[in-house]
Motif scaffolding. Structure first.
Motif: not given
Ligand code: 6PG
Length: 251
Positions: A41-45, A72, A74, A84, A151-152, A157, A159, A210
């Motif tokens: 996954s991307g995102g910060r977590t 996923d 960007r 990502n 992540g969520m 949302h 992915a 969240k």
């Molecule tokens: C992305 C993700 C996306 C992410 C969520 C949570 O590319 O942004 O894959 O689904 O997991 O937005 O992101 P955080 O961990 O940053 O809150």
């Protein structure tokens, strides 16, 4: 059934628990079938999990047999701060002895729809090979990732499956590209059909932003199109929500 929920105290514990789950799934998949396929996954977590995997957990995994995909991406070049791929490269992949050929980025430096079609071909080839190795050639391959990490977002949302979008209802394709109005940007994403074929799906959520959404997502679904994370229900696999106490505050 929403799957299992594991609540840990804070973000540090979340990174450790995520690293442990990843490692134990990798070790057992490699010993059972000679390889481990994971969609990141991307995102910060998840970044902290990747850092743990690239550090303390790295020696426990035989990286020669790990295949890294993405859930996923960007639509930016691979060296862009929003990529990502770049995030996982820096946090994890640069620190472990994984063969380059086992790293399968989504090539969003090309046109989004072409990138999605190319990724779908790559995944279908990879999982068809997997079936052949198991002696099941001839059966229709599914996107049987050993692990999909997700992540969520605070809007529910996951992915790049955003509320009320056609991607949520795609049945034929494993990968789609579309323009996300609310972000004013293109994204390429696995579809629920692909994610739900996985052997294991782990959602990672942390922080109080969240909490409300997590409570809603885990409640009985009213209309899943409004909360894409609710559409993730592996058909023949395990679902785990790994969350910290702040995110779990309203459960
Ligand atoms: C992305 C993700 C996306 C992410 C969520 C949570 O590319 O942004 O894959 O689904 O997991 O937005 O992101 P955080 O961990 O940053 O809150």
């Amino acid at each position: 059934m929403v799957g299992e929920i594991e609540i840990v105290s804070d973000e540090n514990e979340l990174a450790l628990a995520g690293g442990e789950h990843f490692t134990s799934l990798a070790v057992s998949a490699i010993s059972a079938q000679g390889r481990f396929s994971v969609a990141l996954s991307g995102g910060r977590t998840p970044r902290a999990i990747y850092e743990q995997l690239g550090g303390a957990f790295a020696p426990q995994i035989d990286w020669r047999y790990v295949h890294i995909f993405w859930g996923d991406e960007r639509c930016v070049p691979p060296d862009h701060p929003d990529s990502n791929y770049r995030m996982a490269r820096r946090a994890l992949l640069n620190h472990v002895p994984i063969p380059e050929a086992n790293i399968h980025p989504i090539h969003t430096e090309t046109e989004p729809e072409k990138a999605a079609a190319a990724y779908e071909r790559e995944l279908r080839g990879f999982f068809a090979d997997g079936l052949e190795r198991e002696g099941g050639g001839g059966r229709r391959p599914a996107a049987r990732f050993d692990l999909v990490l997700l992540g969520m977002g605070a809007d529910g949302h996951t992915a790049s499956l955003f509320p009320y979008t056609a991607a949520l209802y795609e049945r034929m394709h494993w990968v789609v590209a579309y323009y996300v109005e609310k972000l004013n940007a293109w994204r390429v994403t696995l579809t629920p059909t692909a994610i739900n074929a996985a052997a294991n799906v782990i959602f990672i959520a942390s922080g109080e932003s969240k909490a409300k959404r997590l409570k809603e997502v885990l409640a009985a679904s009213a209309f899943p199109g409004s909360l894409p994370a609710q559409m993730i229900k592996p058909t023949d696999g395990n679902l785990l929500w790994l969350v910290d106490a702040a995110a779990a505050e309203m459960l």
